[in-house]
Design a protein around this motif. Structure first.
Motif, PDB file in Angstrom:
ATOM      1  N   ALA A  71      17.191  -9.598  13.663  1.00 28.95           N
ATOM      2  CA  ALA A  71      16.860 -10.326  12.431  1.00 28.95           C
ATOM      3  C   ALA A  71      16.539  -9.348  11.311  1.00 28.95           C
ATOM      4  CB  ALA A  71      15.682 -11.256  12.682  1.00 28.95           C
ATOM      5  N   ILE A  72      15.805  -8.283  11.657  1.00 32.80           N
ATOM      6  CA  ILE A  72      15.467  -7.287  10.631  1.00 32.80           C
ATOM      7  C   ILE A  72      16.726  -6.614  10.103  1.00 32.80           C
ATOM      8  CG2 ILE A  72      14.360  -5.046  10.289  1.00 32.80           C
ATOM      9  CD1 ILE A  72      12.116  -6.024  12.013  1.00 32.80           C
ATOM     10  N   ARG A  73      17.636  -6.306  11.032  1.00 30.77           N
ATOM     11  CA  ARG A  73      18.872  -5.669  10.586  1.00 30.77           C
ATOM     12  C   ARG A  73      19.663  -6.592   9.655  1.00 30.77           C
ATOM     13  NH1 ARG A  73      20.104  -3.408  15.297  1.00 30.77           N
ATOM     14  NH2 ARG A  73      21.471  -5.108  15.896  1.00 30.77           N
ATOM     15  N   LEU A  74      19.708  -7.878  10.036  1.00 34.12           N
ATOM     16  CA  LEU A  74      20.438  -8.846   9.194  1.00 34.12           C
ATOM     17  C   LEU A  74      19.826  -8.938   7.806  1.00 34.12           C
ATOM     18  CD1 LEU A  74      21.276 -11.881  11.508  1.00 34.12           C
ATOM     19  CD2 LEU A  74      22.830 -10.240  10.437  1.00 34.12           C
ATOM     20  N   VAL A  75      18.498  -9.070   7.757  1.00 38.58           N
ATOM     21  CA  VAL A  75      17.822  -9.143   6.456  1.00 38.58           C
ATOM     22  C   VAL A  75      18.085  -7.862   5.665  1.00 38.58           C
ATOM     23  CG1 VAL A  75      15.583  -9.283   5.304  1.00 38.58           C
ATOM     24  CG2 VAL A  75      16.037 -10.709   7.298  1.00 38.58           C
ATOM     25  N   SER A 123      13.440   2.767  -2.242  1.00 36.76           N
ATOM     26  CA  SER A 123      12.781   3.049  -0.960  1.00 36.76           C
ATOM     27  C   SER A 123      13.233   2.109   0.151  1.00 36.76           C
ATOM     28  CB  SER A 123      11.255   2.924  -1.113  1.00 36.76           C
ATOM     29  OG  SER A 123      10.811   3.586  -2.249  1.00 36.76           O
ATOM     30  N   LEU A 124      13.959   1.060  -0.198  1.00 37.76           N
ATOM     31  CA  LEU A 124      14.286   0.032   0.795  1.00 37.76           C
ATOM     32  C   LEU A 124      14.886   0.573   2.091  1.00 37.76           C
ATOM     33  CD1 LEU A 124      15.587  -3.264  -0.848  1.00 37.76           C
ATOM     34  CD2 LEU A 124      13.513  -2.856   0.441  1.00 37.76           C
ATOM     35  N   PRO A 125      15.840   1.505   2.040  1.00 38.23           N
ATOM     36  CA  PRO A 125      16.373   1.990   3.319  1.00 38.23           C
ATOM     37  C   PRO A 125      15.288   2.565   4.225  1.00 38.23           C
ATOM     38  CG  PRO A 125      17.796   2.665   1.516  1.00 38.23           C
ATOM     39  CD  PRO A 125      16.582   2.051   0.885  1.00 38.23           C
ATOM     40  N   HIS A 126      14.369   3.348   3.663  1.00 42.53           N
ATOM     41  CA  HIS A 126      13.267   3.878   4.463  1.00 42.53           C
ATOM     42  C   HIS A 126      12.340   2.765   4.928  1.00 42.53           C
ATOM     43  CE1 HIS A 126      14.291   7.899   2.727  1.00 42.53           C
ATOM     44  NE2 HIS A 126      14.032   8.220   3.967  1.00 42.53           N
ATOM     45  N   ILE A 127      12.086   1.814   4.045  1.00 48.34           N
ATOM     46  CA  ILE A 127      11.200   0.711   4.411  1.00 48.34           C
ATOM     47  C   ILE A 127      11.761  -0.031   5.620  1.00 48.34           C
ATOM     48  CG2 ILE A 127      10.335  -1.537   3.660  1.00 48.34           C
ATOM     49  CD1 ILE A 127      10.008  -0.356   0.859  1.00 48.34           C
ATOM     50  N   PHE A 128      13.076  -0.246   5.620  1.00 46.11           N
ATOM     51  CA  PHE A 128      13.656  -0.984   6.737  1.00 46.11           C
ATOM     52  C   PHE A 128      13.655  -0.163   8.024  1.00 46.11           C
ATOM     53  CE2 PHE A 128      14.641  -4.342   3.918  1.00 46.11           C
ATOM     54  CZ  PHE A 128      14.708  -5.444   4.739  1.00 46.11           C
ATOM     55  N   THR A 129      13.730   1.144   7.913  1.00 45.45           N
ATOM     56  CA  THR A 129      13.514   1.970   9.103  1.00 45.45           C
ATOM     57  C   THR A 129      12.116   1.716   9.642  1.00 45.45           C
ATOM     58  OG1 THR A 129      14.932   3.662   8.116  1.00 45.45           O
ATOM     59  CG2 THR A 129      13.559   4.333   9.971  1.00 45.45           C
ATOM     60  N   GLY A 130      11.141   1.691   8.732  1.00 45.65           N
ATOM     61  CA  GLY A 130       9.764   1.419   9.130  1.00 45.65           C
ATOM     62  C   GLY A 130       9.613   0.043   9.757  1.00 45.65           C
ATOM     63  N   LEU A 131      10.295  -0.946   9.196  1.00 47.05           N
ATOM     64  CA  LEU A 131      10.213  -2.301   9.745  1.00 47.05           C
ATOM     65  C   LEU A 131      10.788  -2.354  11.159  1.00 47.05           C
ATOM     66  CD1 LEU A 131      11.187  -4.539   6.677  1.00 47.05           C
ATOM     67  CD2 LEU A 131       8.925  -4.081   7.602  1.00 47.05           C
ATOM     68  N   LEU A 144       0.836  -1.210   0.000  1.00 37.97           N
ATOM     69  CA  LEU A 144       0.000   0.000   0.000  1.00 37.97           C
ATOM     70  C   LEU A 144       0.868   1.256   0.000  1.00 37.97           C
ATOM     71  CD1 LEU A 144      -2.869  -1.010   2.437  1.00 37.97           C
ATOM     72  CD2 LEU A 144      -3.025  -0.597  -0.019  1.00 37.97           C
ATOM     73  N   GLY A 145       1.980   1.207   0.719  1.00 44.49           N
ATOM     74  CA  GLY A 145       2.872   2.363   0.768  1.00 44.49           C
ATOM     75  C   GLY A 145       3.402   2.715  -0.613  1.00 44.49           C
ATOM     76  N   LEU A 146       3.787   1.697  -1.374  1.00 43.49           N
ATOM     77  CA  LEU A 146       4.289   1.936  -2.733  1.00 43.49           C
ATOM     78  C   LEU A 146       3.196   2.559  -3.600  1.00 43.49           C
ATOM     79  CD1 LEU A 146       6.361  -1.305  -3.498  1.00 43.49           C
ATOM     80  CD2 LEU A 146       7.243   0.980  -3.049  1.00 43.49           C
ATOM     81  N   LEU A 147       1.979   1.996  -3.501  1.00 42.35           N
ATOM     82  CA  LEU A 147       0.888   2.486  -4.344  1.00 42.35           C
ATOM     83  C   LEU A 147       0.480   3.906  -3.939  1.00 42.35           C
ATOM     84  CD1 LEU A 147      -1.279  -0.748  -4.618  1.00 42.35           C
ATOM     85  CD2 LEU A 147       0.247   0.249  -6.322  1.00 42.35           C
ATOM     86  N   ILE A 148       0.357   4.117  -2.616  1.00 42.67           N
ATOM     87  CA  ILE A 148      -0.042   5.454  -2.148  1.00 42.67           C
ATOM     88  C   ILE A 148       1.038   6.477  -2.485  1.00 42.67           C
ATOM     89  CG2 ILE A 148      -0.447   6.858  -0.082  1.00 42.67           C
ATOM     90  CD1 ILE A 148      -1.829   4.453   1.153  1.00 42.67           C
ATOM     91  N   GLY A 149       2.291   6.083  -2.328  1.00 41.66           N
ATOM     92  CA  GLY A 149       3.378   7.010  -2.602  1.00 41.66           C
ATOM     93  C   GLY A 149       3.482   7.349  -4.075  1.00 41.66           C
ATOM     94  N   GLN A 150       3.199   6.377  -4.930  1.00 45.95           N
ATOM     95  CA  GLN A 150       3.454   6.556  -6.346  1.00 45.95           C
ATOM     96  C   GLN A 150       2.241   7.098  -7.110  1.00 45.95           C
ATOM     97  OE1 GLN A 150       6.171   6.615  -7.725  1.00 45.95           O
ATOM     98  NE2 GLN A 150       6.043   6.089  -9.882  1.00 45.95           N
ATOM     99  N   ILE A 175       5.286   1.020   9.191  1.00 48.59           N
ATOM    100  CA  ILE A 175       5.783   0.474   7.922  1.00 48.59           C
ATOM    101  C   ILE A 175       5.180   1.246   6.750  1.00 48.59           C
ATOM    102  CG2 ILE A 175       5.873  -1.583   6.449  1.00 48.59           C
ATOM    103  CD1 ILE A 175       5.773  -3.251   9.023  1.00 48.59           C
ATOM    104  N   LEU A 176       3.862   1.468   6.809  1.00 48.28           N
ATOM    105  CA  LEU A 176       3.174   2.184   5.729  1.00 48.28           C
ATOM    106  C   LEU A 176       3.762   3.588   5.541  1.00 48.28           C
ATOM    107  CD1 LEU A 176       0.543   2.187   3.823  1.00 48.28           C
ATOM    108  CD2 LEU A 176      -0.427   3.608   5.623  1.00 48.28           C
ATOM    109  N   LEU A 177       3.847   4.328   6.648  1.00 52.54           N
ATOM    110  CA  LEU A 177       4.272   5.726   6.538  1.00 52.54           C
ATOM    111  C   LEU A 177       5.716   5.838   6.065  1.00 52.54           C
ATOM    112  CD1 LEU A 177       2.535   7.289   9.646  1.00 52.54           C
ATOM    113  CD2 LEU A 177       1.897   7.466   7.254  1.00 52.54           C
ATOM    114  N   ASN A 178       6.569   4.954   6.563  1.00 51.24           N
ATOM    115  CA  ASN A 178       7.962   5.015   6.121  1.00 51.24           C
ATOM    116  C   ASN A 178       8.110   4.614   4.662  1.00 51.24           C
ATOM    117  OD1 ASN A 178      10.136   5.736   8.238  1.00 51.24           O
ATOM    118  ND2 ASN A 178       8.591   4.592   9.364  1.00 51.24           N
TER     119      ASN A 178
END
Lengths: 331, 306
Positions: free
Chosen positions: A311-315, A247-255, A153-159, A209-212
Motif C-alpha cells: 500500500a505504501i508503495r502504491l501511494v 524530500s518525498l522519495p526519502h520520506i517514502f523510504t522512511g515510511l 517534525l522532520g521537515l522542521l528539524i531539517g529546515q 520516518i523522522l530520520l529519513n
C-alpha cells in the motif's frame, strides 16, 4: 504585484523573424529526442500559433503495454517464484512427515496439511477476523500518527536550525531504545492496554520516518531552493511546495522502513501485554498447544505486513509520478 | 557604448533607430564599489573587490572572467543571495537585500522542480503571487506557446533534453514579469551546437520582452555575440578590469562571428582574459606546468621517459 506586463502576452510581436525561424531547427531536434524517449506521444509543435492538443504523458510508461503482453513477460518470474515456494512447502512437508531431528527439531511442528485444515476451520471464526482487524487498527493509528508527526517534525528539524538544536538531542537519546523496551513503561504511562500498544507501534515507526525526512530535507538540491526564492516563494511556501516534495522519495523510504518496524513492535507488544490482535492470537496458540494456529498466525502477519508495504508503495507511486519518468530516462 | 544609454529617447521620436528596442524605464541594475568577503579572520577570502557595474534598462551586459574570479558572487549579490561586505547593489534604486520575483534568475545547473510538469514549473512564480489556477494556467500556456514548448507542457523535466530544460528555465524566470534577468552561465552545461541555438533563442526572447540582462559566462564568443557591453573581471579577488562596448549591429546571426569587427573584439577580450586565467591558475602552473612536459617525447610515447 499581481499583473503581468502586457508585453508578456503579445503573441504576435512583429519583431525579428529570423531568430524565431532559426529556433525551429533546435526545436524539432529536441522534440525528436524527447519523442524517442516517449513512444506514442504527439510532438507537433511546428506551428506555435495553433496550440496542439495537450499531451498526457505523466502515466507510468509500462502501463501502455497490453495486459496479455505483460502477463507473458511476467511468466518466467512467476514460474520461478512458484518453484521457490513449492520447494519450501515440500521441505516443510517432508521435514514434518519424517519428524526430522538434527539439532533443529520438527517433532512438534505442524505439517502443511494440519495448518491448511485449521485455516479452513478458522476462516469461519469471527474471533479470528476480529484479531486481524484489531491489529490492523493498531497499525493504522500508530503508524498514522508516526507518519504525521515524523514528517512534520522532520521537515522542521531539517529546515530550521533552532528547532533542530532544541529537539534533535532528545530524539538522539531516545532513538536507540527499541520500541519493545518501552513496553513496561508504556503500560504505566498510558491509561489502557490498547493505547500503550498503539504507542509502542507509533514509537517503532516514528524514528525511521523522522530520520529519513530529516535526511531528505538535508539532501534537497540548494539550487532548487534558490530558484524558488527567486520566484518569490515565501518561507512557508518554500517548505510546502519545495522542501516537502523534494524530500518525498526519502520520506517514502522512511515510511517503508517504518512500516516494517511498526509490525515488529506491534507483534511483540501484543505478545507481551495484549489482549486481541494477531500477535496475541499467535502467542495464545502456543499456550493452548494449538501448534497449527501458530503457523497460521505467522502467515497472516506476513501477508498483512506485505499488504501494508504494498500500500505504501502504491501511494508513493501515485504521489511521485515524476519518478517513473526519471527511471525511464535512466534506461 | 550603444545609444541605449538614453532610454528616454527611445520613444516615437526616433522610431527608426530604436523601433524594436524601445527601452523600458525599469530594470536598471547598479552595483557600486562592491566588496564581498567570505569567512572571517584567518579564513577570510576577498571574493569581489571594488567592482562597479551598471546595466541600463533594456541592455544586455555580460561579465566574463576566469573561473573562480567572483563573477558568480557578483551576480548573487544582485540576486539577493549574498550580502555586500561594502558598497551597494540596487535595481531601480532598491537595494537587492533579498531574492525576489522582480529579478528572474537562470542557473547553470538544471533548476527545474523535478516533481512538477513543465507547465507547473512555469506557473510556480505566478502561484506565489496568489493568481488563481485558471489564470496562471492560461499565462503559462501562452508563454510556453511563444517559446514553442507547449507540446511539452505535461512532461516532467527529466523527460526533456538539456537545451529544452534551460528554455523552460528561462520561460519560468520570465513568467513573473521581472525587469531584469540574471543568468549564471546558463548554457555552460550544453554542447556547442545546442548552445548556439540557445543563444539565438535568448537574443530573441530578450528583444521581445525588452529586459535588462546580466549574463555571466567564461565563453568569449558567447559574450560578444549576445551583449551590448562586456565587463572583464580579474582573477580573484574579482575587480572590473575592462569595460568593452560591443557595437555590432543587431539582429546578429552566427555568421557575425566571421566578421573582422567580431574577430577584433574577440582578440581584444582574449588578450585581457588570458593574462587573468594564468593569474587565476597561479600556483598550479609552477615548474614547467604550462608546457605540459618540458621535453618532447619520442616514438614510444611516454615509455621513452620512464
Amino acid at each position: 504585484m499581481l499583473t503581468v506586463h502586457p508585453r508578456l502576452l503579445e503573441p504576435d510581436d512583429p519583431v525579428e523573424r529570423t531568430p524565431v525561424d532559426r529556433t525551429q531547427a533546435d526545436r524539432t531536434q529536441a522534440e525528436r529526442i524527447a519523442a524517442a524517449a516517449l513512444p506514442g506521444t504527439a510532438t507537433d509543435t511546428t506551428a506555435p500559433a495553433s496550440p496542439p492538443e495537450p499531451v498526457v504523458v505523466a502515466a507510468p510508461l509500462p502501463a501502455r503495454q497490453g495486459l496479455g503482453a505483460r502477463l507473458l513477460a511476467a511468466l518466467p518470474g512467476m514460474l520461478s517464484a512458484a518453484l521457490s515456494l513449492g520447494l519450501f512447502v515440500a521441505f516443510w512437508y517432508f521435514a514434518t512427515k519424517y519428524k526430522l531431528d538434527f539439532y533443529i527439531r520438527f517433532n512438534n511442528i505442524p505439517s502443511p496439511g494440519e495448518v491448511w485444515q485449521n485455516a479452513v476451520i478458522l476462516s469461519d471464526s469471527v474471533r479470528f477476523y476480529e484479531n486481524m482487524a484489531i491489529s490492523m487498527r493498531r497499525i493504522l493509528f500508530g503508524f498514522g500518527i508516526a507518519t504525521v508527526l515524523g514528517i512534520a517534525l522532520g521537515l522542521l528539524i531539517g529546515q530550521y536550525r533552532p528547532v533542530r538544536a532544541l529537539l534533535f538531542p532528545v530524539f538522539e537519546v531516545l532513538r536507540p531504545i527499541p520500541a519493545i523496551a518501552w513496553v513496561p513503561m508504556a503500560i504505566m504511562l498510558w491509561p489502557s492496554n490498547e493505547t500503550s500498544i498503539v504507542f509502542i507501534t507509533f514509537l517503532g515507526s516514528f524514528f525511521p520516518i523522522l530520520l529519513n525526512t530529516i535526511h531528505g530535507v538535508n539532501s534537497v538540491d540548494p539550487v532548487l531552493v534558490r530558484a524558488a526564492r527567486c520566484l518569490g516563494a515565501s518561507e512557508s511556501a518554500l517548505l510546502r511546495q519545495v522542501i516537502l516534495p523534494a524530500s518525498l522519495p526519502h520520506i517514502f523510504t522512511g515510511l517503508a522502513i517504518g512500516m516494517g518496524v511498526a509490525w515488529v513492535s506491534l507483534i511483540a507488544a501484543e505478545m507481551i501485554s495484549g489482549q486481541y490482535g494477531i500477535g496475541y492470537f499467535t502467542w495464545e496458540a502456543y499456550s493452548l498447544i494449538e501448534y497449527a494456529d501458530i503457523a497460521i498466525g505467522m502467515i497472516v502477519i506476513g501477508v498483512l505486513g506485505l499488504a501494508c508495504s504494498g500500500a505504501i508503495r502504491l501511494v508513493g507511486n501515485a504521489l511521485m509520478p515524476w519518478l517513473a519518468s526519471q527511471r525511464g530516462a535512466e534506461k | 557604448m550603444t545609444d541605449l544609454s538614453t532610454p528616454t529617447l527611445a520613444t516615437p521620436l526616433f522610431p527608426a533607430a530604436n523601433a524594436d528596442r524601445a527601452a523600458p524605464a525599469t530594470g536598471h541594475i547598479r552595483v557600486e564599489q562592491l566588496r564581498v568577503v567570505f569567512g572571517r579572520g584567518a579564513n577570510a577570502t576577498l571574493a569581489v573587490d571594488d567592482a562597479s557595474i551598471e546595466v541600463k534598462p533594456g541592455e544586455f551586459v555580460s561579465i566574463i572572467g576566469p573561473s573562480g574570479c567572483g563573477k558568480s558572487t557578483l551576480l548573487n549579490v544582485v540576486a539577493g543571495f549574498v550580502a555586500p561586505t561594502a558598497g551597494s547593489s540596487t535595481v531601480d534604486g532598491k537595494p537587492t537585500d533579498k531574492p525576489g520575483a522582480d529579478r528572474g534568475m537562470v542557473f547553470q545547473q538544471y533548476s527545474l522542480f523535478p516533481w512538477l510538469t513543465v507547465r507547473k514549473n512555469v506557473e510556480f512564480g505566478l502561484r506565489q503571487q496568489g493568481l488563481p489556477l485558471s489564470r496562471r494556467e492560461q499565462m503559462a500556456r501562452t508563454l510556453l506557446g511563444l517559446a514553442g514548448l507547449l507540446a511539452f507542457e505535461n512532461h516532467y523535466p527529466d523527460q526533456l533534453s538539456g537545451g529544452m530544460r534551460q528554455r523552460v528555465g528561462i520561460v519560468r524566470a520570465l513568467a513573473t514579469s521581472p525587469q531584469v534577468l540574471l543568468m549564471d552561465e546558463p548554457f555552460g552545461a550544453l554542447d556547442a551546437q545546442t548552445r548556439q541555438v540557445m543563444q539565438q533563442i535568448l537574443t530573441n526572447m530578450w528583444q521581445r520582452f525588452k529586459l535588462s540582462v546580466l549574463f555571466i559566462t567564461h565563453d568569449i564568443d558567447e559574450s560578444i555575440y549576445l551583449s551590448d557591453r562586456v565587463y572583464v573581471m580579474t582573477a580573484r579577488p574579482g575587480r572590473i578590469k575592462a569595460e568593452i562596448p560591443i557595437d555590432l549591429p543587431r539582429p546578429r546571426t552566427p555568421e557575425i562571428a566571421f566578421t573582422p569587427e567580431f574577430l577584433a573584439l574577440k582578440q581584444q577580450l582574449r588578450a585581457l582574459i588570458s593574462a587573468e586565467s594564468l593569474l587565476a591558475m597561479g600556483g598550479e602552473l609552477k615548474d614547467g606546468g604550462l608546457e605540459g612536459f618540458e621535453l618532447s617525447v619520442g616514438e614510444k610515447g611516454v615509455g621513452d621517459l620512464l
